[in-house]
Write a protein that holds these residues in place. Structure first.
Motif, short mmCIF file in Angstrom:
data_model
loop_
_atom_site.label_atom_id
_atom_site.label_comp_id
_atom_site.label_asym_id
_atom_site.label_seq_id
_atom_site.Cartn_x
_atom_site.Cartn_y
_atom_site.Cartn_z
N SER A 101 0.84 -1.19 0.00
CA SER A 101 0.00 0.00 0.00
C SER A 101 0.89 1.25 0.00
O SER A 101 1.95 1.27 0.62
CB SER A 101 -0.90 0.02 1.23
OG SER A 101 -1.76 -1.09 1.25
N PRO A 107 -3.99 3.13 8.96
CA PRO A 107 -4.97 2.36 8.17
C PRO A 107 -4.31 1.47 7.12
O PRO A 107 -4.70 0.31 6.97
CB PRO A 107 -5.84 3.44 7.53
CG PRO A 107 -5.69 4.64 8.41
CD PRO A 107 -4.28 4.58 8.90
N SER A 108 -3.33 1.99 6.40
CA SER A 108 -2.70 1.20 5.35
C SER A 108 -2.12 -0.09 5.91
O SER A 108 -2.34 -1.17 5.37
CB SER A 108 -1.59 2.02 4.67
OG SER A 108 -2.10 3.14 4.00
N TRP A 111 -5.06 -2.42 7.54
CA TRP A 111 -5.94 -2.99 6.53
C TRP A 111 -5.23 -4.08 5.74
O TRP A 111 -5.77 -5.14 5.48
CB TRP A 111 -6.42 -1.91 5.56
CG TRP A 111 -7.39 -0.93 6.11
CD1 TRP A 111 -7.83 -0.82 7.41
CD2 TRP A 111 -8.04 0.11 5.37
NE1 TRP A 111 -8.72 0.22 7.51
CE2 TRP A 111 -8.87 0.80 6.28
CE3 TRP A 111 -8.01 0.50 4.04
CZ2 TRP A 111 -9.65 1.89 5.88
CZ3 TRP A 111 -8.78 1.58 3.64
CH2 TRP A 111 -9.59 2.26 4.55
N GLU A 112 -3.97 -3.78 5.35
CA GLU A 112 -3.26 -4.75 4.51
C GLU A 112 -2.96 -6.04 5.28
O GLU A 112 -3.09 -7.13 4.72
CB GLU A 112 -1.98 -4.13 3.96
CG GLU A 112 -1.32 -4.99 2.89
CD GLU A 112 -0.23 -4.26 2.12
OE1 GLU A 112 0.72 -4.94 1.70
OE2 GLU A 112 -0.33 -3.02 1.94
N VAL A 116 -6.55 -6.46 3.12
CA VAL A 116 -7.08 -5.46 2.18
C VAL A 116 -6.02 -4.38 1.91
O VAL A 116 -5.99 -3.35 2.60
CB VAL A 116 -8.37 -4.82 2.72
CG1 VAL A 116 -8.93 -3.81 1.71
CG2 VAL A 116 -9.41 -5.88 3.04
N VAL A 118 -4.56 -1.09 0.36
CA VAL A 118 -5.31 0.12 0.03
C VAL A 118 -5.28 0.34 -1.48
O VAL A 118 -4.20 0.43 -2.08
CB VAL A 118 -4.69 1.34 0.76
CG1 VAL A 118 -5.44 2.61 0.39
CG2 VAL A 118 -4.74 1.12 2.27
N ASP A 242 -13.89 3.81 5.92
CA ASP A 242 -14.20 2.38 5.89
C ASP A 242 -13.30 1.63 4.91
O ASP A 242 -13.02 2.14 3.81
CB ASP A 242 -15.65 2.15 5.46
CG ASP A 242 -16.63 2.33 6.60
OD1 ASP A 242 -16.20 2.30 7.76
OD2 ASP A 242 -17.83 2.50 6.33
N PRO A 243 -12.84 0.43 5.26
CA PRO A 243 -12.12 -0.40 4.29
C PRO A 243 -13.01 -0.65 3.07
O PRO A 243 -14.23 -0.77 3.19
CB PRO A 243 -11.85 -1.69 5.06
CG PRO A 243 -11.93 -1.32 6.50
CD PRO A 243 -12.96 -0.23 6.57
N THR A 247 -12.48 -7.24 5.48
CA THR A 247 -11.21 -7.54 6.11
C THR A 247 -11.31 -8.87 6.84
O THR A 247 -12.38 -9.50 6.89
CB THR A 247 -10.83 -6.45 7.12
OG1 THR A 247 -11.72 -6.52 8.25
CG2 THR A 247 -10.91 -5.07 6.49
N PHE A 269 -11.01 0.03 12.06
CA PHE A 269 -11.91 -0.75 11.23
C PHE A 269 -13.37 -0.34 11.36
O PHE A 269 -14.26 -1.07 10.94
CB PHE A 269 -11.74 -2.25 11.55
CG PHE A 269 -10.40 -2.79 11.12
CD1 PHE A 269 -10.19 -3.21 9.83
CD2 PHE A 269 -9.34 -2.85 12.02
CE1 PHE A 269 -8.95 -3.69 9.43
CE2 PHE A 269 -8.10 -3.33 11.64
CZ PHE A 269 -7.90 -3.75 10.33
#
Length: 408
Positions: A101, A107-108, A111-112, A116, A118, A242-243, A247, A269
């Motif tokens: 990402s 968040p990056s 999430w990853e 997920v 980015v 939001d993702p 996730t 999240f």
């Protein structure tokens, strides 16, 4: 229902160098090439340059025995001197993870590692005399009923509050600032402005920022006065975008599993897929983690974040404080291991780096260590962040999530 449980524990910002694209990320005009949070802290401790809150070489014998020093070496080619580890082969699965990402932010990274990456470029505010456009600031003022806002530019943590707090208490205007991350932060006094009012303001302005692809709006409450000084409180709250897809938390929830969140995971999240949230400072969070390890039901997933490595020491460029926090966390490892049940998987990792020896005050682009307890010992090599999600999904017998491949 499987008898297995999984625990993903994020030591926020505890990177280990070696990111292949570090030259594309900056602190000011300095690229992150060569940044190495763990490696440089260990080197500073060994050189006697981190003795303010503790003394001597960095002492992390438990994580080092599990493979932490080997992970630093694999990620970056650098040595993390001493660490207090016994010699011999690491006792756990160990390796390092590389992020794809295009962000070195909370968040990056989270999430990853939850499957997920980015899919967009984050919006960043310019480091100008005024970082925000007039329409945005007028909307913030309108939402909270003030005639204006304060600061309105790049700044770092307590330095912003120390500069603007006295005027804020006089006029009641919110303090707005940003950093090199994709964030919009609002600081306000819990009593003079009001904690509920601050949180409502952040919640109300968040959709506007999210449409701009700003990752987080952060409420930064503080207390105190001019005479005794101002202090931030533990009531920070993040309002994250939001993702864009399910996730690991969502996948576990959809499969009927219980998902526990410790620390700021619920904010990151947006509480999606999360059933049980526990917050506090890092010492309180360690108590929550130990409690959850005693209580978590079979087949459950627990996601924890310990933020103070980053918020208290990385951004402040406090090498000695960072080292002391690492040693505290390592000393808790025997309590964590004592609560593991047969079939448990416990993974320790990080979301990005924040090298306290680096110039500037922002995160640093780095690989992160991956240490996994409960699945034997051995090198897993250089893996992807999303491989963490794939490995936990495999361990728990969940459907595939994201592009990763299990390293178990």
């Amino acid at each position: 229902m499987t008898h297995k449980r999984a625990f993903l524990v994020v030591l926020d910002s505890v990177g280990c160098g070696g990111a292949p694209d570090a030259d594309q990320f900056f602190n000011g005009d300095l690229p992150d090439t060569g940044a190495n949070t763990l490696g440089h802290i260990a080197q500073a401790c060994a050189a006697g340059q981190a003795n303010e809150d503790r003394n001597g070489p960095l002492n992390m014998p438990h994580l080092a025995a599990a493979g932490l020093g080997a992970a630093v070496r694999l990620a970056s080619g650098a040595e993390a001197p001493a660490l207090g580890a016994p010699s011999g082969t690491p006792e756990a699965l160990w390796g390092a993870a590389t992020e794809i990402s295009k962000g070195k932010d909370t968040p990056s990274g989270h999430w990853e590692m939850a499957g997920v990456p980015v899919p967009w470029n984050w919006h960043f505010f310019p480091d100008d005399e005024v970082s925000f456009d007039a329409d945005l600031m007028a909307k913030v003022a309108r939402l909270c009923g003030t005639e204006g806002t304060l600061y309105n530019r790049h700044g770092s943590g307590m330095a912003v509050i120390e500069e603007a707090a006295a005027e804020h208490v006089k006029c009641g205007w919110p303090i707005c600032y940003t950093s090199a991350d994709s964030v919009f932060q609002i600081a306000a006094h819990e009593e003079y402005f009001g904690l509920d009012r601050l949180q409502k303001l952040c919640a109300d302005i968040a959709p506007t920022l999210h449409k701009m692809k700003v990752g987080r709006v952060i409420a930064r409450p503080f207390t105190g006065d001019v005479e005794t000084g101002f202090q931030r409180t533990i009531n920070r709250r993040d309002y994250a975008i939001d993702p864009p897809s399910d996730t690991l938390c969502d996948v576990a929830d959809n499969a009927g599993r219980k998902v526990y969140a410790i620390g700021k995971i619920g904010d990151i999240f947006s509480m999606r897929g999360i059933h049980d949230l526990r917050k506090g400072d890092d010492h309180a969070l360690m108590g929550h983690l130990l409690d959850v390890m005693d209580e978590a039901v079979e087949g459950s997933f627990t996601f924890a974040n310990f933020v103070e490595f980053d918020s208290q020491f990385g951004h402040q460029r406090d090498v000695s404080g960072y080292a002391s926090a690492l040693e505290w966390f390592d000393a808790c490892l025997p309590d964590i291991k004592a609560r593991m049940r047969e079939g448990d998987l416990v993974i320790f990792t990080a979301d990005h780096g924040n090298d306290p020896t680096w110039r500037g005050s922002d995160h640093t682009r780095e690989r992160v260590p991956v240490i996994a307890l409960g699945k034997g010992a051995g090198e897993i090599g250089l893996v992807a962040y999303s491989d963490i999600a794939a490995s936990i999904a495999e361990h728990l017998g969940l459907p595939d999530v994201g592009p990763g491949k299990s390293f178990l």
